[in-house]
Motif scaffolding. Structure first.
Motif, mmCIF file in Angstrom:
data_model
loop_
_atom_site.group_PDB
_atom_site.id
_atom_site.type_symbol
_atom_site.label_atom_id
_atom_site.label_comp_id
_atom_site.label_asym_id
_atom_site.label_seq_id
_atom_site.Cartn_x
_atom_site.Cartn_y
_atom_site.Cartn_z
ATOM 1 N N VAL A 111 0.846 -1.206 0.000
ATOM 2 C CA VAL A 111 0.000 0.000 0.000
ATOM 3 C C VAL A 111 0.876 1.250 0.000
ATOM 4 C CG1 VAL A 111 -1.657 1.346 1.367
ATOM 5 C CG2 VAL A 111 -1.921 -1.142 1.188
ATOM 6 N N CYS A 112 1.905 1.233 0.821
ATOM 7 C CA CYS A 112 2.787 2.393 0.955
ATOM 8 C C CYS A 112 3.543 2.658 -0.354
ATOM 9 C CB CYS A 112 3.764 2.170 2.110
ATOM 10 S SG CYS A 112 4.768 3.613 2.483
ATOM 11 N N ALA A 113 4.076 1.591 -0.950
ATOM 12 C CA ALA A 113 4.794 1.760 -2.220
ATOM 13 C C ALA A 113 3.873 2.363 -3.278
ATOM 14 C CB ALA A 113 5.352 0.412 -2.683
ATOM 15 N N GLY A 114 2.613 1.965 -3.264
ATOM 16 C CA GLY A 114 1.641 2.514 -4.225
ATOM 17 C C GLY A 114 1.421 4.009 -4.013
ATOM 18 N N ALA A 115 1.263 4.397 -2.764
ATOM 19 C CA ALA A 115 1.054 5.825 -2.458
ATOM 20 C C ALA A 115 2.288 6.641 -2.843
ATOM 21 C CB ALA A 115 0.735 6.000 -0.978
#
Lengths: 136, 136, 136, 136
Positions: free
Chosen positions: A115-119
Protein backbone atom coordinates in the motif's frame (compact mmCIF):
# COMPACT_ATOMS: atom_id res chain seq x y z
CA UNK A 1 -10.87 16.92 -0.49
CA UNK A 2 -13.63 19.43 -1.03
CA UNK A 3 -12.03 21.80 1.46
CA UNK A 4 -8.78 22.16 -0.40
CA UNK A 5 -10.64 22.93 -3.60
CA UNK A 6 -12.88 25.45 -1.86
CA UNK A 7 -9.89 27.17 -0.34
CA UNK A 8 -8.18 27.46 -3.70
CA UNK A 9 -11.36 28.67 -5.38
CA UNK A 10 -11.64 31.38 -2.75
CA UNK A 11 -8.10 32.60 -3.31
CA UNK A 12 -8.02 36.22 -4.49
CA UNK A 13 -4.87 35.75 -6.54
CA UNK A 14 -5.80 32.49 -8.15
CA UNK A 15 -3.00 29.98 -8.49
CA UNK A 16 -1.07 32.14 -10.92
CA UNK A 17 0.92 30.30 -13.53
CA UNK A 18 0.21 26.96 -11.89
CA UNK A 19 -2.30 24.48 -13.31
CA UNK A 20 -4.92 24.40 -10.57
CA UNK A 21 -6.07 20.80 -10.99
CA UNK A 22 -2.48 19.52 -11.06
CA UNK A 23 -1.73 21.55 -7.95
CA UNK A 24 -4.71 20.14 -6.04
CA UNK A 25 -3.87 16.60 -7.10
CA UNK A 26 -0.29 17.03 -5.96
CA UNK A 27 -1.27 18.51 -2.57
CA UNK A 28 -3.63 15.62 -1.97
CA UNK A 29 -1.15 12.95 -2.96
CA UNK A 30 1.51 14.54 -0.72
CA UNK A 31 -0.70 14.43 2.37
CA UNK A 32 -1.99 10.99 1.42
CA UNK A 33 1.54 9.66 1.01
CA UNK A 34 2.66 11.25 4.28
CA UNK A 35 -0.20 9.60 6.15
CA UNK A 36 0.48 6.22 4.54
CA UNK A 37 4.19 6.43 5.33
CA UNK A 38 3.46 7.23 8.99
CA UNK A 39 1.20 4.19 9.12
CA UNK A 40 3.65 1.92 7.32
CA UNK A 41 6.55 2.87 9.60
CA UNK A 42 4.36 2.08 12.56
CA UNK A 43 3.28 -1.32 11.29
CA UNK A 44 6.88 -2.25 10.40
CA UNK A 45 8.00 -1.18 13.88
CA UNK A 46 5.37 -3.43 15.43
CA UNK A 47 6.55 -6.52 13.57
CA UNK A 48 8.86 -9.05 15.14
CA UNK A 49 11.14 -8.66 12.17
CA UNK A 50 11.54 -4.91 12.83
CA UNK A 51 15.33 -5.15 12.80
CA UNK A 52 15.26 -6.47 9.21
CA UNK A 53 13.07 -3.61 8.12
CA UNK A 54 15.33 -0.81 9.30
CA UNK A 55 16.04 0.60 5.85
CA UNK A 56 12.37 0.48 4.97
CA UNK A 57 11.39 2.23 8.23
CA UNK A 58 14.01 4.93 7.75
CA UNK A 59 12.80 5.60 4.22
CA UNK A 60 9.17 5.93 5.31
CA UNK A 61 10.10 8.30 8.16
CA UNK A 62 12.10 10.49 5.79
CA UNK A 63 9.41 10.33 3.12
CA UNK A 64 6.78 11.39 5.64
CA UNK A 65 8.72 14.51 6.56
CA UNK A 66 9.34 15.61 3.00
CA UNK A 67 5.79 14.89 1.81
CA UNK A 68 4.24 16.75 4.75
CA UNK A 69 6.49 19.78 4.17
CA UNK A 70 5.77 19.73 0.44
CA UNK A 71 2.01 19.41 0.90
CA UNK A 72 2.08 22.35 3.26
CA UNK A 73 4.23 24.55 1.06
CA UNK A 74 2.03 23.83 -1.97
CA UNK A 75 -1.08 24.61 0.10
CA UNK A 76 0.28 28.13 0.41
CA UNK A 77 -0.93 28.72 -3.07
CA UNK A 78 -0.56 32.48 -3.07
CA UNK A 79 3.03 32.17 -2.07
CA UNK A 80 4.10 30.10 -5.00
CA UNK A 81 7.75 30.98 -5.25
CA UNK A 82 9.14 29.33 -8.35
CA UNK A 83 12.52 28.42 -6.90
CA UNK A 84 11.30 27.00 -3.58
CA UNK A 85 8.40 25.14 -5.18
CA UNK A 86 10.64 23.51 -7.73
CA UNK A 87 13.29 22.58 -5.15
CA UNK A 88 10.85 20.99 -2.74
CA UNK A 89 9.03 19.10 -5.51
CA UNK A 90 12.35 17.67 -6.66
CA UNK A 91 13.20 16.54 -3.13
CA UNK A 92 9.74 15.05 -2.71
CA UNK A 93 9.82 12.97 -5.87
CA UNK A 94 13.27 11.64 -4.93
CA UNK A 95 12.09 10.65 -1.45
CA UNK A 96 8.94 8.99 -2.85
CA UNK A 97 10.95 7.08 -5.45
CA UNK A 98 13.46 5.87 -2.84
CA UNK A 99 10.74 4.89 -0.40
CA UNK A 100 8.82 2.99 -3.08
CA UNK A 101 12.01 1.11 -3.95
CA UNK A 102 12.52 0.13 -0.29
CA UNK A 103 8.90 -0.77 0.43
CA UNK A 104 8.05 -2.35 -2.91
CA UNK A 105 10.00 -5.61 -2.47
CA UNK A 106 8.61 -6.02 1.10
CA UNK A 107 5.17 -5.67 -0.44
CA UNK A 108 5.17 -9.24 -1.68
CA UNK A 109 4.76 -10.48 1.88
CA UNK A 110 3.59 -7.31 3.67
CA UNK A 111 0.39 -5.71 2.51
CA UNK A 112 1.08 -2.41 4.31
CA UNK A 113 4.36 -2.04 2.40
CA UNK A 114 2.55 -2.68 -0.87
CA UNK A 115 0.00 0.00 0.00
CA UNK A 116 2.79 2.39 0.95
CA UNK A 117 4.79 1.76 -2.22
CA UNK A 118 1.64 2.51 -4.22
CA UNK A 119 1.05 5.82 -2.46
CA UNK A 120 4.71 6.76 -2.98
CA UNK A 121 4.60 5.99 -6.69
CA UNK A 122 1.47 8.08 -7.11
CA UNK A 123 2.99 11.00 -5.22
CA UNK A 124 6.21 10.76 -7.23
CA UNK A 125 4.12 10.95 -10.39
CA UNK A 126 2.04 13.96 -9.35
CA UNK A 127 5.23 15.80 -8.33
CA UNK A 128 6.70 15.06 -11.75
CA UNK A 129 3.54 16.26 -13.49
CA UNK A 130 3.45 19.50 -11.53
CA UNK A 131 7.17 20.08 -12.08
CA UNK A 132 6.73 19.61 -15.82
CA UNK A 133 3.86 22.12 -15.89
CA UNK A 134 5.99 24.64 -13.95
CA UNK A 135 8.82 24.35 -16.40
CA UNK A 136 6.68 25.42 -19.33
CA UNK B 1 23.94 21.43 21.46
CA UNK B 2 25.70 18.91 23.67
CA UNK B 3 22.77 16.53 23.26
CA UNK B 4 23.04 16.22 19.54
CA UNK B 5 26.74 15.48 19.79
CA UNK B 6 26.17 12.92 22.53
CA UNK B 7 23.51 11.19 20.50
CA UNK B 8 25.80 10.97 17.48
CA UNK B 9 28.72 9.77 19.60
CA UNK B 10 26.50 7.03 20.99
CA UNK B 11 25.47 5.81 17.54
CA UNK B 12 26.48 2.21 16.94
CA UNK B 13 26.94 2.68 13.20
CA UNK B 14 28.80 5.95 13.37
CA UNK B 15 27.89 8.45 10.70
CA UNK B 16 29.27 6.34 7.90
CA UNK B 17 30.71 8.23 4.98
CA UNK B 18 29.52 11.54 6.36
CA UNK B 19 31.88 14.00 8.02
CA UNK B 20 30.57 14.08 11.59
CA UNK B 21 31.43 17.66 12.47
CA UNK B 22 29.91 18.97 9.22
CA UNK B 23 26.80 16.91 9.87
CA UNK B 24 26.37 18.28 13.40
CA UNK B 25 26.95 21.83 12.21
CA UNK B 26 24.34 21.42 9.48
CA UNK B 27 21.74 19.90 11.84
CA UNK B 28 22.22 22.77 14.26
CA UNK B 29 22.01 25.47 11.62
CA UNK B 30 18.84 23.87 10.19
CA UNK B 31 17.02 23.94 13.53
CA UNK B 32 18.42 27.38 14.31
CA UNK B 33 17.24 28.73 10.96
CA UNK B 34 13.81 27.10 11.39
CA UNK B 35 13.39 28.72 14.78
CA UNK B 36 14.51 32.11 13.50
CA UNK B 37 12.17 31.93 10.49
CA UNK B 38 9.21 31.09 12.75
CA UNK B 39 10.05 34.12 14.87
CA UNK B 40 10.60 36.43 11.90
CA UNK B 41 7.27 35.47 10.29
CA UNK B 42 5.57 36.21 13.56
CA UNK B 43 7.17 39.62 13.99
CA UNK B 44 6.39 40.58 10.38
CA UNK B 45 2.79 39.51 10.87
CA UNK B 46 2.51 41.71 13.93
CA UNK B 47 3.65 44.83 12.09
CA UNK B 48 1.23 47.36 10.73
CA UNK B 49 2.90 46.99 7.36
CA UNK B 50 2.14 43.26 7.27
CA UNK B 51 0.53 43.52 3.84
CA UNK B 52 3.78 44.88 2.35
CA UNK B 53 5.73 42.01 3.84
CA UNK B 54 3.69 39.22 2.29
CA UNK B 55 6.50 37.85 0.13
CA UNK B 56 8.88 37.93 3.05
CA UNK B 57 6.40 36.15 5.34
CA UNK B 58 5.70 33.48 2.75
CA UNK B 59 9.40 32.82 2.28
CA UNK B 60 10.01 32.46 6.03
CA UNK B 61 7.05 30.08 6.41
CA UNK B 62 8.33 27.92 3.55
CA UNK B 63 11.90 28.09 4.80
CA UNK B 64 10.79 26.99 8.27
CA UNK B 65 9.13 23.87 6.88
CA UNK B 66 12.07 22.80 4.76
CA UNK B 67 14.68 23.51 7.44
CA UNK B 68 12.73 21.60 10.10
CA UNK B 69 12.28 18.60 7.79
CA UNK B 70 15.96 18.69 6.81
CA UNK B 71 17.19 18.99 10.40
CA UNK B 72 15.05 16.03 11.33
CA UNK B 73 16.11 13.85 8.42
CA UNK B 74 19.78 14.61 9.09
CA UNK B 75 19.28 13.78 12.78
CA UNK B 76 18.43 10.25 11.65
CA UNK B 77 22.08 9.69 11.22
CA UNK B 78 21.93 5.92 10.86
CA UNK B 79 19.49 6.27 8.05
CA UNK B 80 21.66 8.39 5.84
CA UNK B 81 20.29 7.52 2.44
CA UNK B 82 22.46 9.21 -0.14
CA UNK B 83 19.68 10.12 -2.54
CA UNK B 84 17.22 11.49 0.01
CA UNK B 85 19.90 13.37 1.94
CA UNK B 86 21.21 15.04 -1.18
CA UNK B 87 17.72 15.94 -2.43
CA UNK B 88 16.60 17.49 0.82
CA UNK B 89 19.87 19.41 1.28
CA UNK B 90 19.46 20.86 -2.19
CA UNK B 91 15.90 21.95 -1.40
CA UNK B 92 17.03 23.42 1.91
CA UNK B 93 19.82 25.54 0.48
CA UNK B 94 17.46 26.88 -2.20
CA UNK B 95 14.85 27.83 0.40
CA UNK B 96 17.46 29.49 2.62
CA UNK B 97 18.92 31.42 -0.30
CA UNK B 98 15.48 32.62 -1.40
CA UNK B 99 14.45 33.55 2.12
CA UNK B 100 17.69 35.48 2.69
CA UNK B 101 17.08 37.39 -0.53
CA UNK B 102 13.56 38.33 0.61
CA UNK B 103 14.50 39.20 4.20
CA UNK B 104 17.87 40.81 3.51
CA UNK B 105 16.61 44.08 1.99
CA UNK B 106 14.00 44.45 4.79
CA UNK B 107 16.88 44.09 7.21
CA UNK B 108 17.99 47.68 6.69
CA UNK B 109 14.96 48.88 8.62
CA UNK B 110 13.87 45.71 10.44
CA UNK B 111 16.32 44.07 12.80
CA UNK B 112 14.41 40.78 12.95
CA UNK B 113 14.69 40.45 9.15
CA UNK B 114 18.44 41.09 9.35
CA UNK B 115 18.76 38.37 12.01
CA UNK B 116 16.70 36.00 9.89
CA UNK B 117 18.68 36.67 6.71
CA UNK B 118 21.87 35.92 8.66
CA UNK B 119 20.54 32.59 9.92
CA UNK B 120 19.41 31.69 6.40
CA UNK B 121 22.81 32.50 4.89
CA UNK B 122 24.58 30.38 7.50
CA UNK B 123 22.22 27.46 6.93
CA UNK B 124 22.62 27.74 3.16
CA UNK B 125 26.37 27.57 3.65
CA UNK B 126 26.37 24.52 5.94
CA UNK B 127 24.07 22.70 3.49
CA UNK B 128 26.49 23.48 0.69
CA UNK B 129 29.46 22.28 2.75
CA UNK B 130 27.73 19.03 3.67
CA UNK B 131 26.61 18.47 0.08
CA UNK B 132 30.17 18.97 -1.15
CA UNK B 133 31.49 16.43 1.37
CA UNK B 134 28.83 13.92 0.29
CA UNK B 135 29.80 14.26 -3.34
CA UNK B 136 33.37 13.23 -2.73
CA UNK C 1 20.58 30.55 20.68
CA UNK C 2 21.48 34.16 20.08
CA UNK C 3 19.09 34.27 17.12
CA UNK C 4 16.01 33.38 19.09
CA UNK C 5 16.81 36.05 21.66
CA UNK C 6 17.47 38.64 18.97
CA UNK C 7 14.19 37.82 17.28
CA UNK C 8 12.29 38.22 20.53
CA UNK C 9 14.12 41.45 21.37
CA UNK C 10 13.14 42.82 17.99
CA UNK C 11 9.47 42.03 18.48
CA UNK C 12 7.31 45.17 18.36
CA UNK C 13 4.74 43.78 20.79
CA UNK C 14 7.14 42.28 23.28
CA UNK C 15 6.10 38.96 24.71
CA UNK C 16 3.08 40.40 26.48
CA UNK C 17 2.15 38.76 29.73
CA UNK C 18 4.71 36.02 29.23
CA UNK C 19 7.99 35.96 31.12
CA UNK C 20 10.52 36.40 28.32
CA UNK C 21 13.39 34.40 29.79
CA UNK C 22 11.09 31.48 30.63
CA UNK C 23 9.66 31.60 27.14
CA UNK C 24 13.10 31.52 25.50
CA UNK C 25 14.23 28.69 27.75
CA UNK C 26 11.14 26.67 26.90
CA UNK C 27 11.49 27.24 23.14
CA UNK C 28 15.10 26.11 23.29
CA UNK C 29 14.39 23.02 25.35
CA UNK C 30 11.53 22.06 22.99
CA UNK C 31 13.76 22.17 19.91
CA UNK C 32 16.62 20.54 21.80
CA UNK C 33 14.36 17.72 22.98
CA UNK C 34 12.90 17.26 19.48
CA UNK C 35 16.37 16.95 18.00
CA UNK C 36 17.49 14.50 20.69
CA UNK C 37 14.36 12.36 20.25
CA UNK C 38 14.92 12.17 16.48
CA UNK C 39 18.47 11.02 17.13
CA UNK C 40 17.49 8.54 19.83
CA UNK C 41 14.80 6.93 17.67
CA UNK C 42 17.35 6.55 14.93
CA UNK C 43 19.98 4.93 17.13
CA UNK C 44 17.40 2.55 18.63
CA UNK C 45 16.24 1.61 15.15
CA UNK C 46 19.82 0.80 14.15
CA UNK C 47 20.34 -1.61 17.04
CA UNK C 48 19.98 -5.34 16.65
CA UNK C 49 17.54 -5.29 19.52
CA UNK C 50 15.24 -2.87 17.68
CA UNK C 51 12.22 -5.12 18.20
CA UNK C 52 12.63 -4.90 22.00
CA UNK C 53 12.78 -1.13 21.84
CA UNK C 54 9.49 -0.62 20.04
CA UNK C 55 7.76 1.22 22.89
CA UNK C 56 10.78 3.44 23.36
CA UNK C 57 10.98 4.24 19.64
CA UNK C 58 7.28 5.04 19.46
CA UNK C 59 7.55 7.39 22.44
CA UNK C 60 10.50 9.27 20.93
CA UNK C 61 8.73 9.63 17.57
CA UNK C 62 5.63 11.01 19.28
CA UNK C 63 7.67 13.23 21.57
CA UNK C 64 9.54 14.66 18.59
CA UNK C 65 6.31 15.69 16.88
CA UNK C 66 4.83 17.38 19.93
CA UNK C 67 8.05 19.15 20.92
CA UNK C 68 8.61 20.47 17.40
CA UNK C 69 5.03 21.76 17.17
CA UNK C 70 5.27 23.33 20.62
CA UNK C 71 8.63 24.99 19.92
CA UNK C 72 7.20 26.43 16.73
CA UNK C 73 4.00 27.71 18.28
CA UNK C 74 5.91 29.33 21.14
CA UNK C 75 8.29 30.93 18.62
CA UNK C 76 5.27 32.82 17.32
CA UNK C 77 5.62 35.08 20.24
CA UNK C 78 3.26 37.78 19.02
CA UNK C 79 0.53 35.26 18.58
CA UNK C 80 0.48 34.04 22.14
CA UNK C 81 -3.06 32.80 22.44
CA UNK C 82 -3.64 31.79 26.02
CA UNK C 83 -5.81 28.77 25.31
CA UNK C 84 -3.71 27.26 22.54
CA UNK C 85 -0.43 27.92 24.37
CA UNK C 86 -1.67 26.29 27.53
CA UNK C 87 -3.11 23.28 25.69
CA UNK C 88 0.03 22.59 23.69
CA UNK C 89 2.30 23.04 26.73
CA UNK C 90 0.21 20.50 28.63
CA UNK C 91 0.46 18.00 25.76
CA UNK C 92 4.21 18.61 25.51
CA UNK C 93 4.96 18.00 29.17
CA UNK C 94 2.91 14.77 29.08
CA UNK C 95 4.80 13.52 26.02
CA UNK C 96 8.17 14.42 27.57
CA UNK C 97 7.27 12.72 30.84
CA UNK C 98 6.12 9.56 29.05
CA UNK C 99 9.17 9.49 26.81
CA UNK C 100 11.53 9.94 29.76
CA UNK C 101 9.82 7.06 31.51
CA UNK C 102 10.31 4.81 28.46
CA UNK C 103 13.89 5.88 27.72
CA UNK C 104 15.10 6.21 31.29
CA UNK C 105 15.33 2.50 32.15
CA UNK C 106 17.06 1.77 28.82
CA UNK C 107 19.57 4.43 29.78
CA UNK C 108 21.40 2.08 32.12
CA UNK C 109 22.78 0.19 29.15
CA UNK C 110 22.23 2.66 26.31
CA UNK C 111 23.88 6.04 26.53
CA UNK C 112 21.70 7.59 23.82
CA UNK C 113 18.57 6.71 25.83
CA UNK C 114 20.09 8.30 28.93
CA UNK C 115 20.82 11.47 26.95
CA UNK C 116 17.28 11.46 25.56
CA UNK C 117 15.65 10.93 28.95
CA UNK C 118 17.65 13.89 30.27
CA UNK C 119 16.51 16.17 27.46
CA UNK C 120 12.89 15.06 27.99
CA UNK C 121 13.04 15.77 31.72
CA UNK C 122 14.46 19.23 31.11
CA UNK C 123 11.78 20.01 28.52
CA UNK C 124 9.03 18.73 30.82
CA UNK C 125 10.33 21.05 33.51
CA UNK C 126 10.53 24.17 31.33
CA UNK C 127 6.96 23.50 30.10
CA UNK C 128 5.80 23.26 33.69
CA UNK C 129 7.59 26.48 34.62
CA UNK C 130 6.10 28.38 31.69
CA UNK C 131 2.64 26.97 32.39
CA UNK C 132 2.87 28.09 36.02
CA UNK C 133 3.88 31.61 34.97
CA UNK C 134 0.95 31.75 32.51
CA UNK C 135 -1.51 30.79 35.19
CA UNK C 136 -0.60 33.73 37.40
CA UNK D 1 -8.61 7.79 2.20
CA UNK D 2 -8.45 4.17 1.15
CA UNK D 3 -4.75 4.05 2.00
CA UNK D 4 -5.19 4.87 5.63
CA UNK D 5 -7.84 2.21 5.99
CA UNK D 6 -5.69 -0.37 4.21
CA UNK D 7 -2.73 0.43 6.42
CA UNK D 8 -4.82 0.01 9.56
CA UNK D 9 -6.37 -3.22 8.26
CA UNK D 10 -2.88 -4.57 7.67
CA UNK D 11 -1.72 -3.79 11.17
CA UNK D 12 -0.67 -6.93 13.05
CA UNK D 13 -1.71 -5.56 16.44
CA UNK D 14 -5.00 -4.10 15.38
CA UNK D 15 -5.89 -0.80 16.91
CA UNK D 16 -6.13 -2.22 20.39
CA UNK D 17 -8.67 -0.63 22.65
CA UNK D 18 -9.38 2.12 20.15
CA UNK D 19 -12.51 2.18 18.01
CA UNK D 20 -11.09 1.77 14.53
CA UNK D 21 -13.68 3.77 12.59
CA UNK D 22 -13.47 6.67 15.06
CA UNK D 23 -9.69 6.58 14.81
CA UNK D 24 -9.71 6.71 11.01
CA UNK D 25 -12.27 9.51 11.00
CA UNK D 26 -10.16 11.52 13.43
CA UNK D 27 -6.91 11.00 11.47
CA UNK D 28 -8.63 12.15 8.30
CA UNK D 29 -10.20 15.22 9.86
CA UNK D 30 -6.85 16.19 11.41
CA UNK D 31 -5.04 16.13 8.07
CA UNK D 32 -7.99 17.76 6.34
CA UNK D 33 -8.09 20.55 8.92
CA UNK D 34 -4.31 21.03 8.71
CA UNK D 35 -4.50 21.39 4.95
CA UNK D 36 -7.41 23.82 5.14
CA UNK D 37 -5.68 25.94 7.79
CA UNK D 38 -2.52 26.17 5.64
CA UNK D 39 -4.67 27.33 2.74
CA UNK D 40 -6.69 29.80 4.83
CA UNK D 41 -3.56 31.40 6.32
CA UNK D 42 -2.21 31.82 2.83
CA UNK D 43 -5.36 33.44 1.46
CA UNK D 44 -5.60 35.79 4.46
CA UNK D 45 -1.96 36.76 3.98
CA UNK D 46 -2.63 37.60 0.34
CA UNK D 47 -5.46 39.98 1.15
CA UNK D 48 -4.95 43.71 1.35
CA UNK D 49 -6.49 43.62 4.80
CA UNK D 50 -3.84 41.18 6.06
CA UNK D 51 -2.98 43.41 9.02
CA UNK D 52 -6.58 43.17 10.29
CA UNK D 53 -6.50 39.41 10.05
CA UNK D 54 -3.43 38.87 12.22
CA UNK D 55 -5.24 37.01 14.99
CA UNK D 56 -6.99 34.81 12.46
CA UNK D 57 -3.71 34.04 10.65
CA UNK D 58 -1.93 33.21 13.89
CA UNK D 59 -4.70 30.84 14.93
CA UNK D 60 -4.63 29.01 11.59
CA UNK D 61 -0.83 28.66 11.72
CA UNK D 62 -1.01 27.25 15.25
CA UNK D 63 -3.94 25.01 14.38
CA UNK D 64 -2.07 23.63 11.38
CA UNK D 65 0.88 22.59 13.54
CA UNK D 66 -1.20 20.86 16.18
CA UNK D 67 -3.49 19.10 13.68
CA UNK D 68 -0.55 17.82 11.63
CA UNK D 69 1.23 16.51 14.74
CA UNK D 70 -1.98 14.89 16.01
CA UNK D 71 -2.79 13.26 12.67
CA UNK D 72 0.71 11.85 12.54
CA UNK D 73 0.73 10.54 16.10
CA UNK D 74 -2.67 8.89 15.60
CA UNK D 75 -1.42 7.33 12.36
CA UNK D 76 1.09 5.45 14.49
CA UNK D 77 -1.68 3.14 15.45
CA UNK D 78 0.49 0.48 17.03
CA UNK D 79 2.04 3.01 19.29
CA UNK D 80 -1.17 4.14 20.88
CA UNK D 81 0.09 5.35 24.22
CA UNK D 82 -2.91 6.31 26.31
CA UNK D 83 -1.35 9.33 27.98
CA UNK D 84 0.22 10.89 24.88
CA UNK D 85 -2.84 10.23 22.72
CA UNK D 86 -5.16 11.82 25.23
CA UNK D 87 -2.88 14.83 25.76
CA UNK D 88 -2.47 15.57 22.07
CA UNK D 89 -6.18 15.11 21.34
CA UNK D 90 -7.01 17.60 24.08
CA UNK D 91 -4.55 20.13 22.61
CA UNK D 92 -5.96 19.55 19.13
CA UNK D 93 -9.57 20.13 20.07
CA UNK D 94 -8.62 23.34 21.89
CA UNK D 95 -6.70 24.64 18.89
CA UNK D 96 -9.55 23.76 16.51
CA UNK D 97 -12.13 25.41 18.76
CA UNK D 98 -10.03 28.59 19.06
CA UNK D 99 -9.33 28.71 15.33
CA UNK D 100 -13.02 28.23 14.49
CA UNK D 101 -13.88 31.10 16.83
CA UNK D 102 -11.34 33.37 15.10
CA UNK D 103 -12.22 32.35 11.53
CA UNK D 104 -15.98 31.98 12.00
CA UNK D 105 -16.86 35.69 12.20
CA UNK D 106 -14.61 36.46 9.20
CA UNK D 107 -16.58 33.82 7.32
CA UNK D 108 -19.51 36.15 6.72
CA UNK D 109 -17.42 38.09 4.21
CA UNK D 110 -14.60 35.65 3.46
CA UNK D 111 -15.53 32.27 2.04
CA UNK D 112 -12.11 30.73 2.81
CA UNK D 113 -12.56 31.57 6.49
CA UNK D 114 -16.00 29.95 6.47
CA UNK D 115 -14.53 26.80 4.90
CA UNK D 116 -11.73 26.80 7.46
CA UNK D 117 -14.07 27.27 10.43
CA UNK D 118 -16.12 24.33 9.17
CA UNK D 119 -13.06 22.06 8.96
CA UNK D 120 -11.99 23.14 12.44
CA UNK D 121 -15.40 22.41 13.94
CA UNK D 122 -15.44 18.94 12.35
CA UNK D 123 -11.94 18.18 13.62
CA UNK D 124 -12.82 19.41 17.12
CA UNK D 125 -15.79 17.06 17.09
CA UNK D 126 -13.88 13.97 15.94
CA UNK D 127 -11.24 14.63 18.60
CA UNK D 128 -13.97 14.82 21.22
CA UNK D 129 -15.55 11.60 19.99
CA UNK D 130 -12.26 9.72 20.03
CA UNK D 131 -11.40 11.10 23.47
CA UNK D 132 -14.75 9.95 24.82
CA UNK D 133 -14.22 6.44 23.42
CA UNK D 134 -10.74 6.31 24.99
CA UNK D 135 -12.10 7.24 28.38
CA UNK D 136 -14.43 4.26 28.47
Amino acid sequence: MTHELSILDAHPLGSGPIDRSKLVECIQSCFDCAQTCAGCADVCLSEEAAAELTKCIHATLDCFDICAATGKILSRNGSINGDITRAVLQACRTACKTCAEECGPQGFTRRHCAVCAGACRRCEQTCNTLLASLAQ
